[in-house]
Design a protein around this motif. Structure first.
Motif, PDB file in Angstrom:
ATOM      1  N   ASP A  52       0.830  -1.211   0.000  1.00  0.00           N
ATOM      2  CA  ASP A  52       0.000   0.000   0.000  1.00  0.00           C
ATOM      3  C   ASP A  52       0.862   1.256   0.000  1.00  0.00           C
ATOM      4  O   ASP A  52       0.458   2.278  -0.574  1.00  0.00           O
ATOM      5  CB  ASP A  52      -0.916  -0.001   1.231  1.00  0.00           C
ATOM      6  CG  ASP A  52      -2.035  -1.025   1.102  1.00  0.00           C
ATOM      7  OD1 ASP A  52      -2.279  -1.500  -0.022  1.00  0.00           O
ATOM      8  OD2 ASP A  52      -2.672  -1.341   2.127  1.00  0.00           O
TER       9      ASP A  52
ATOM     10  N   HIS B 262      -9.069   1.985  -9.390  1.00  0.00           N
ATOM     11  CA  HIS B 262      -8.540   2.022  -8.028  1.00  0.00           C
ATOM     12  C   HIS B 262      -9.229   3.064  -7.161  1.00  0.00           C
ATOM     13  O   HIS B 262      -8.980   3.092  -5.947  1.00  0.00           O
ATOM     14  CB  HIS B 262      -7.029   2.280  -8.077  1.00  0.00           C
ATOM     15  CG  HIS B 262      -6.253   1.116  -8.631  1.00  0.00           C
ATOM     16  ND1 HIS B 262      -5.957  -0.011  -7.899  1.00  0.00           N
ATOM     17  CD2 HIS B 262      -5.757   0.891  -9.883  1.00  0.00           C
ATOM     18  CE1 HIS B 262      -5.291  -0.863  -8.642  1.00  0.00           C
ATOM     19  NE2 HIS B 262      -5.147  -0.339  -9.864  1.00  0.00           N
TER      20      HIS B 262
ATOM     21  N   ASP C 265     -11.101   1.331  -4.547  1.00  0.00           N
ATOM     22  CA  ASP C 265     -10.298   0.476  -3.649  1.00  0.00           C
ATOM     23  C   ASP C 265     -10.918   0.424  -2.252  1.00  0.00           C
ATOM     24  O   ASP C 265     -11.541   1.399  -1.799  1.00  0.00           O
ATOM     25  CB  ASP C 265      -8.866   1.029  -3.576  1.00  0.00           C
ATOM     26  CG  ASP C 265      -7.900   0.018  -3.009  1.00  0.00           C
ATOM     27  OD1 ASP C 265      -7.234  -0.665  -3.813  1.00  0.00           O
ATOM     28  OD2 ASP C 265      -7.800  -0.092  -1.773  1.00  0.00           O
ATOM     29  N   LYS C 266     -10.733  -0.703  -1.595  1.00  0.00           N
ATOM     30  CA  LYS C 266     -11.300  -0.854  -0.251  1.00  0.00           C
ATOM     31  C   LYS C 266     -10.538  -0.047   0.797  1.00  0.00           C
ATOM     32  O   LYS C 266     -11.053   0.187   1.890  1.00  0.00           O
ATOM     33  CB  LYS C 266     -11.301  -2.323   0.148  1.00  0.00           C
ATOM     34  CG  LYS C 266      -9.916  -2.942   0.216  1.00  0.00           C
ATOM     35  CD  LYS C 266     -10.006  -4.409   0.602  1.00  0.00           C
ATOM     36  CE  LYS C 266      -8.607  -5.041   0.676  1.00  0.00           C
ATOM     37  NZ  LYS C 266      -8.681  -6.466   1.044  1.00  0.00           N
ATOM     38  N   ASN C 267      -9.290   0.367   0.491  1.00  0.00           N
ATOM     39  CA  ASN C 267      -8.488   1.173   1.409  1.00  0.00           C
ATOM     40  C   ASN C 267      -8.880   2.640   1.237  1.00  0.00           C
ATOM     41  O   ASN C 267      -8.715   3.221   0.158  1.00  0.00           O
ATOM     42  CB  ASN C 267      -7.002   0.973   1.106  1.00  0.00           C
ATOM     43  CG  ASN C 267      -6.111   1.584   2.173  1.00  0.00           C
ATOM     44  OD1 ASN C 267      -6.441   2.608   2.751  1.00  0.00           O
ATOM     45  ND2 ASN C 267      -4.970   0.954   2.423  1.00  0.00           N
TER      46      ASN C 267
ATOM     47  N   ASP D   5      -7.517   5.336   2.404  1.00  0.00           N
ATOM     48  CA  ASP D   5      -6.389   6.229   2.132  1.00  0.00           C
ATOM     49  C   ASP D   5      -6.033   6.225   0.653  1.00  0.00           C
ATOM     50  O   ASP D   5      -5.702   7.269   0.069  1.00  0.00           O
ATOM     51  CB  ASP D   5      -5.176   5.813   2.961  1.00  0.00           C
ATOM     52  CG  ASP D   5      -5.401   6.012   4.446  1.00  0.00           C
ATOM     53  OD1 ASP D   5      -6.217   6.887   4.804  1.00  0.00           O
ATOM     54  OD2 ASP D   5      -4.771   5.298   5.251  1.00  0.00           O
ATOM     55  N   ILE D   6      -6.073   5.059   0.045  1.00  0.00           N
ATOM     56  CA  ILE D   6      -5.762   4.981  -1.384  1.00  0.00           C
ATOM     57  C   ILE D   6      -6.856   5.657  -2.204  1.00  0.00           C
ATOM     58  O   ILE D   6      -6.578   6.337  -3.211  1.00  0.00           O
ATOM     59  CB  ILE D   6      -5.568   3.509  -1.797  1.00  0.00           C
ATOM     60  CG1 ILE D   6      -4.296   2.945  -1.122  1.00  0.00           C
ATOM     61  CG2 ILE D   6      -5.469   3.370  -3.316  1.00  0.00           C
ATOM     62  CD1 ILE D   6      -4.028   1.499  -1.406  1.00  0.00           C
ATOM     63  N   GLN D   7      -8.120   5.519  -1.803  1.00  0.00           N
ATOM     64  CA  GLN D   7      -9.220   6.220  -2.497  1.00  0.00           C
ATOM     65  C   GLN D   7      -8.974   7.734  -2.489  1.00  0.00           C
ATOM     66  O   GLN D   7      -9.104   8.409  -3.520  1.00  0.00           O
ATOM     67  CB  GLN D   7     -10.548   5.912  -1.811  1.00  0.00           C
ATOM     68  CG  GLN D   7     -11.098   4.523  -2.095  1.00  0.00           C
ATOM     69  CD  GLN D   7     -12.444   4.313  -1.432  1.00  0.00           C
ATOM     70  OE1 GLN D   7     -12.996   5.232  -0.810  1.00  0.00           O
ATOM     71  NE2 GLN D   7     -12.994   3.121  -1.580  1.00  0.00           N
TER      72      GLN D   7
END
Length: 896
Positions: free
Chosen positions: A801, A838, A841-843, A845-847
């Motif tokens: 990540d 992406h 994305d389930k994360n 922070d990445i979203q």
């Protein structure tokens, strides 16, 4: 005298003759209840022939229980009789015991009964000791019997026989002398027994037999051929308790045997004193025993050495009293007392300080004879040769006689000690002894000319053809002797030799550092070398010699190779407290008139660097030259950066070039040095344009080329770390034609972004991000963009990540330097599609990171909105967070 026969004895005696075993046991049990014997019972016990009846049961009863019970009754009655009565019992009992245990095979089959028979004989002999003068035949037969008893396989019987021999040595020494050879040989064989208790008892018996037989004609031959070698082997016995008993036995032998004779008249003339000094019970006997006691004193176990010191001190006091010390025959020959060593492992030198003055005088009196014995043992006794260096160290440390009386032997001794360091590499005990011996020689010297000649010879011996054959142990010994010399010398004497001393110290410091690097020496040995070297430098500087700048540089060169000295560059909270190092540093700063260690290195940096030989073509990573360069860069990176173009770069670039330096480990070490250089505070600002270009083109680019293997991956990672330090430190800002320089890195960094190693991918992305931040907007060429953006976008699928988050920040910087014309068409659709995937994305922070990158992309190229709308329509409501889509496209999205 007539005795009254008691009727109760008669009843038991009649039952003892019964053929029924139970009746005999019952009678014996009744007799045992009457022990101990009272006065009237004691008289009737002898008169009623009870002793003879019990002895007969011991000799002839077929039942083991009856023999054992009879022996117990007889042994229990010994304490009730006086010496004369005990002698009568001995004449009746000991012949039977000899019959049972005095021949092989033993007539007594039970080993416990053989043990009790010998114990009973020993007890009755002690009880009748004062009446044994007329019983020589009995004691001689018993001594012969003990020779066979010593061969018993039962350890307890062996020990009991050894104790009985020691008893005979006290009460009937004349019987021992007749069987001296047989007893000695059998006892020496038992010294190899596996049980420490058996070896201890046997050792006491060997010494007692030797002391009792000192007047035998064959004693000298047997002593030197059998007894002395066996006792020397006990010096290395695996049990410390046995070695302690050796010290006690030898000390008692010397105290009661050799030095027990008192002069007839203490006030007799010098002739009487001289005759006493040369008196020996047997020629060289006391010297041999003194050598043996010094061997035990050199033991590396504390309580063993302390026991030997106590015995030697007691012997010295007794000798001083016996000789009355009326004349001060040796006072003029004594120099100052030994000084404890500052190294914690130098036990031989430190234990010598516990020896009393009288004991030291005694050893000094026999110094030459003891030394000759040691030298002879070194030549012929190969089995014990590994212990000789430490024993020599103890001898030289204790003997306070000035060795200037032996001028021809001084170089020979020093070379012997130094060579012994090489032959005992696996024996720390022997090495410590040689250190102590070498320093003791220095402490006793008054004329230093021979030692300087010897040191020059040793140094020249090691230098031909660059061969390094001088072991670290020998080097420590040489530095130790120099330290001791300098601690006792005066400035007027050492000034003419100051240059040679500095060169010797510097050269041996380099050899020590190389040996430490090659052998991965343990911390304790490294500490010893450091303390010795720093102590030598401190002693030299305390004399305030007139040294040139080159000599100062050589001293600093040697000190920098010392791990303990390098600790002065650590923060005060992490700096270890080392008095010797601190003292040498303070003296050096005073000598050079500089306030701090850092300024000292900066002042002499160029001079120290000039001491490095020309690399041909590269230094070995374990060589003293490479170690010094490494220390200089770590200790003073500012000075190294300032002199980078003129001095440092030519050395490093040769080691960083894969075509010249084929050793990947050496290139990794060189890259680590460059990394230290570029990451130190304020050093990047000192790099010139030429320095930066040189590092990138000569260090980074050649080592970033992909190759298979873990070592190659480590090399690439080290090169990435250097590049990262250059980028983050701002060294690239001084470069002209920065974009052209970076264009050489893009393809290589693109390859490293796809590395299998996670940290390499992360560093590569960080480098790209930093490079993009330094480029002006829309400065990236089309072919460069086409190389970079696909590999960056692929990292959105990375397993880490952290790398996916770094991709977002790196791509945002790429958008700025690419310009709107490059990010269009297929490239734009490719990137937008990946970002939208992406964004779901389930994360969280990445979203958010993807959303911020898309915002940058929309702000940079408004045409992206149409592309995003087309991609979002088929997706519908499948996104996890429709609010992000609405915020991204508020006017064109049906989800707002």
């Amino acid at each position: 005298m007539s005795y009254i026969i008691r009727p109760d004895w008669q009843r038991e005696l009649s039952h003892l003759k019964n053929t029924d075993r139970r009746s005999r046991l019952s009678a014996l049990a009744s007799l045992k209840k009457k022990l101990p014997l009272k006065q009237e019972a004691r008289i009737s016990f002898l008169a009623d022939n009870v002793v003879d009846a019990l002895v007969d049961r011991i000799a002839n009863d077929p039942a083991e229980q009856c023999r054992e019970l009879s022996l117990s009754i007889l042994s229990g009655s010994f304490c009730s009789f006086d010496a004369r009565e005990s002698l009568l019992i001995a004449h009746s009992f000991i012949p039977v015991a000899i019959q049972r245990v005095g021949s092989r095979p033993f007539k007594e089959p039970v080993e416990e009964l053989r043990l009790k028979l010998i114990d009973a004989c020993n007890a009755v002999l002690l009880q009748s000791a004062s009446e044994l003068d007329d019983s020589q035949e009995l004691t001689q037969r018993f001594a012969c019997c003990l020779v066979q008893a010593l061969t018993d396989t039962y350890p307890e019987t062996k020990r009991s026989a050894g104790i009985a021999i020691s008893t005979l040595c006290q009460v009937a020494p004349q019987s021992i002398r007749l069987h001296f050879a047989d007893l000695t040989n059998t006892l020496i064989f038992n010294l190899r027994h596996q049980h420490a208790k058996t070896r201890t008892t046997t050792l006491n018996a060997v010494v007692d037999v030797a002391r009792a037989s000192v007047d035998v004609d064959a004693f000298g031959h047997m002593f030197h051929q059998a007894v002395l070698p066996a006792l020397c082997k006990i010096c290395t016995d695996r049990s410390a308790a046995v070695r302690v008993h050796l010290a006690r036995s030898v000390g008692a032998w010397l105290l009661k045997g050799v030095y027990s004779r008192k002069p007839e008249r203490a006030a007799e003339s010098q002739e009487s004193t001289a005759s006493f000094k040369t008196h020996r019970a047997k020629p060289m006997l006391e010297v041999d025993l003194l050598v043996l006691l010094l061997d035990v004193l050199a033991d590396d176990t504390f309580f063993v050495a302390v026991r030997a010191v106590a015995e030697l001190n007691a012997l010295g006091s007794h000798w001083q009293v016996q000789s009355s010390m009326a004349s001060d025959w040796c006072l003029a020959e004594l120099s100052s007392s030994p000084v404890p060593s500052r190294t914690r492992h130098d036990f031989a030198c430190n234990v010598a300080c516990l020896v009393s003055s009288s004991a030291a005088r005694l050893v000094t009196l026999h110094f030459q004879q003891i030394l000759n014995i040691h030298l002879a043992r070194a030549s012929f006794w190969k089995l014990q040769a590994f212990r000789i260096p430490r024993a020599l160290g103890v001898l030289t440390s204790i003997a306070r006689i000035s060795v200037n009386v032996l001028p021809t032997q001084l170089p020979k001794l020093l070379i012997l000690y130094c060579n012994s360091l090489d032959t005992c590499l696996e024996d720390r005990t022997a090495q410590d002894g040689s250190y102590a011996a070498i320093r003791a020689l220095g402490a006793n010297l008054k004329d230093y000319a021979p030692i300087f000649d010897t040191l020059s010879w040793l140094q020249a011996k090691e230098r031909p053809a660059g061969a390094i054959t001088c072991s670290a142990a020998r080097q420590n010994g040489i530095v130790g002797v120099l330290s001791t010399f300098l601690g006792r010398a005066n400035a007027s004497y050492t000034s003419p030799h100051a240059g040679m001393i500095v060169n010797t110290l510097s050269w041996y410091a380099e050899r020590n550092a190389e040996g430490r690097a090659k052998s991965l020496a343990k911390a304790d040995s490294s500490d010893t070398a450091d303390v010795l070297f720093c102590c030598a430098v401190g002693n030299l500087l305390s004399l305030k010699p007139m040294l040139q700048k080159a000599s100062h540089a050589r001293l600093i060169h040697g000190l920098l190779l010392s791990p303990s000295f390098r600790a002065v560059f650590l923060p005060p909270s992490k700096r270890p407290d080392n008095y010797v190092v601190t003292q040498s540093m303070r003296l050096l700063l005073n000598e050079c008139a500089l306030p701090s260690a850092t300024e000292l290195i900066e002042h002499y940096f160029d001079t120290i660097l000039d001491l490095l030989p020309r690399a041909n073509p590269c230094y070995e990573i374990q060589s003293g030259s490479w170690l010094l360069l490494s220390v200089l860069v770590h200790a003073c990176p500012r000075a190294a950066a300032r002199a980078f173009d003129e001095s440092v770069a030519p050395i490093l670039l040769v080691h960083l070039n894969p075509l010249i330096n084929r050793n990947p480990e050496a290139r990794i070490h060189a890259l680590s040095l460059v990394h230290v250089l570029v990451c130190a505070p304020d050093t990047p600002k000192l790099f010139s344009d030429l320095s930066t270009r040189t590092l990138i083109e000569g260090a980074v680019v050649p080592n970033l080329v992909w190759a298979a293997g873990r070592t190659a991956n480590t090399t690439r990672k080290a090169a990435l770390a250097v590049l990262h330090g250059l980028v983050q430190g701002g060294a690239l800002l001084s470069c002209t034609n920065y974009a052209q320089l970076m264009s050489k890195l893009y393809p290589i960094l693109g390859t490293n972004v796809q590395e299998y190693d996670t940290s390499s991918r992360e560093i590569s992305l960080s480098c790209l991000n930093g490079i993009f931040d330094l480029l002006p907007s829309a400065s990236l060429q089309e072919h460069e963009f086409n190389v970079l953006y696909p590999v960056i976008m692929k990292r959105l699928d990375d397993s880490s990540d952290n790398i996916r988050l770094n991709v977002c920040s790196t791509f945002s910087a790429l958008i700025r330097v690419a310009g709107p014309d490059l990010l269009s068409g297929t490239a734009l659709e490719y990137c937008a599609e990946h970002f939208l995937v992406h964004l779901d994305d389930k994360n969280a922070d990445i979203q958010k990171a993807i959303f911020r990158t898309l915002e940058v992309l929309v702000a940079h190229n408004p045409s992206v909105v149409d592309v995003l709308s087309k991609k979002l329509c088929p997706i519908g409501t499948s996104h996890r967070d429709l609010r992000l889509v609405g915020r991204l496209l508020p006017r064109h999205s049906p989800y707002g």
